[in-house]
Design an enzyme around this catalytic site. Structure first.
Site, PDB file in Angstrom:
ATOM      1  CB  CYS A  64       7.496   1.361   6.277  1.00  0.00           C
ATOM      2  SG  CYS A  64       6.313   1.397   4.923  1.00  0.00           S
ATOM      3  CB  SER A  65       9.386   5.504   4.047  1.00  0.00           C
ATOM      4  OG  SER A  65      10.545   5.516   4.828  1.00  0.00           O
TER       5      SER A  65
END
Length: 101
Positions: A64-65
């Site tokens: 994810c980020s």
């Protein structure tokens, strides 16, 4: 829980290893930038668990980020019988901070 760091993932990508990557960011984030893999947002992962085309025994790298949503997704996958799930520590931001992407 097991994890992989940004430089380890980068090295594996550079070696053109076949990696099963699950990106759990929202679709707009994924379409803005991604390193490949299957995109199922973490908030839809449980109801779409059967859509994961990866074998439950294969290594899956969840990204994810920042590494927070992927850690949640890692727990969901493990609870659903996936055996070898790695979380990208620091997420894609860690890859960017190291200048790897």
């Amino acid at each position: 829980m097991c994890s992989i760091n940004a430089s380890e993932l980068y090295q594996r990508l550079q070696r053109d290893e076949r990696l099963d990557i699950l990106d759990v960011r929202e679709a707009i984030e994924y379409h803005t930038y991604n390193i490949g893999g299957l995109n199922i947002p973490v908030n839809r992962l449980q109801q779409n668990i059967d859509d994961i085309a990866y074998n439950k025994t294969d290594e899956i790298i969840v990204i994810c980020s920042a590494g927070i949503r992927s850690k949640t997704a890692q727990a969901i996958l493990l609870e659903n019988g996936f055996k070898n799930v790695l979380n990208l520590k620091g997420g894609l931001i860690a890859l960017q901070k190291q200048g790897l992407i």
